[in-house]
Scaffold this motif. Structure first.
Motif, PDB file in Angstrom:
ATOM      1  N   MET A 148      44.232 -88.877  -2.045  1.00 32.97           N
ATOM      2  CA  MET A 148      43.687 -87.475  -1.974  1.00 32.97           C
ATOM      3  C   MET A 148      44.127 -86.726  -1.117  1.00 32.97           C
ATOM      4  N   CYS A 149      44.062 -87.081   0.251  1.00 38.11           N
ATOM      5  CA  CYS A 149      44.213 -86.201   1.285  1.00 38.11           C
ATOM      6  C   CYS A 149      45.514 -86.260   2.273  1.00 38.11           C
ATOM      7  N   ALA A 153      50.625 -84.959   3.259  1.00 39.08           N
ATOM      8  CA  ALA A 153      50.956 -84.562   4.609  1.00 39.08           C
ATOM      9  C   ALA A 153      51.916 -85.831   5.009  1.00 39.08           C
ATOM     10  N   PHE A 154      51.896 -86.837   4.451  1.00 38.59           N
ATOM     11  CA  PHE A 154      52.851 -88.082   4.882  1.00 38.59           C
ATOM     12  C   PHE A 154      54.177 -87.762   4.452  1.00 38.59           C
ATOM     13  N   ASP A 160      60.585 -84.139   6.996  1.00 38.11           N
ATOM     14  CA  ASP A 160      60.983 -83.509   8.068  1.00 38.11           C
ATOM     15  C   ASP A 160      61.709 -84.519   8.938  1.00 38.11           C
ATOM     16  N   THR A 161      61.187 -85.804   9.039  1.00 37.31           N
ATOM     17  CA  THR A 161      61.849 -86.840   9.745  1.00 37.31           C
ATOM     18  C   THR A 161      63.328 -87.129   9.188  1.00 37.31           C
ATOM     19  N   ARG A 162      63.272 -87.283   7.556  1.00 37.99           N
ATOM     20  CA  ARG A 162      64.632 -87.528   7.240  1.00 37.99           C
ATOM     21  C   ARG A 162      65.688 -86.470   7.295  1.00 37.99           C
TER      22      ARG A 162
END
Length: 178
Positions: A148-149, A153-154, A160-162
């Motif tokens: 749900m949350c 975000a992940f 961004d990390t990729r």
């Protein structure tokens, strides 16, 4: 046998393949969240009834706060009712099955009732049962909280990390002075 008969026997027969999709009821019953809600409700109701019967047989008074016990009981029944309504609605509307958090919140209220009853029996029993069950509470809410949350975000962090590692691994231009 003539040539015509051999050709007719050699022709493949045409068949119609009907692809069946599982029924809505079968999909509904195979939902893991529904199975979890059903089993956990049975376990909590059984444990609560057993604790009440034990307290009645041994004439143990309620030492826990009666107001919070009544409050938890009211929440347990109301969230349980809403959970049942959402699951029956999910038979026809698949999106309603995402509202299974009401059942999980109801189970937390049922666990609160059980801990109140166990504390009335013995504070040690409540502690012995309460610590492992707190691990269940955390585990029961990790997956819904993630979906749900935290999933978006992940996902953003992983993108961004990729992109960062893609930038780092690009070949660098080197200028050699001769």
């Amino acid at each position: 046998m003539g040539y015509q008969q051999i050709v007719e026997e050699a022709k493949p027969s045409t068949s119609v393949v009907v692809q069946e999709s599982p029924s809505r009821l079968r999909t509904w019953l195979s939902n893991k969240n529904l199975q979890y809600d059903f089993v956990m409700s049975i376990i909590l109701v059984t444990l609560n009834v057993a604790a009440i019967i034990y307290m009645i047989q041994h004439k143990i008074p309620f030492t826990a706060c009666i107001i919070t016990l009544v409050y938890c009981t009211g929440l347990y029944f109301s969230f349980g009712l809403f959970s049942c309504l959402f699951w029956f609605q999910a038979i026809t509307d698949v999106e309603a099955s995402n509202l299974y958090m009401t059942g999980r919140i109801g189970h937390i209220c049922g666990l609160g009732i059980l801990l109140h009853l166990l504390y009335s029996i013995s504070p040690r029993v409540a502690l012995w049962f309460g610590l492992p069950s707190s691990l269940w509470v955390v585990a029961a809410f990790i997956a819904p909280l993630y979906t749900m949350c935290l999933a978006s975000a992940f996902k953003k962090v992983s993108e961004d990390t990729r992109a960062y590692w893609k930038f780092i691994n690009e070949p660098q231009v080197r200028v050699a002075n001769v």
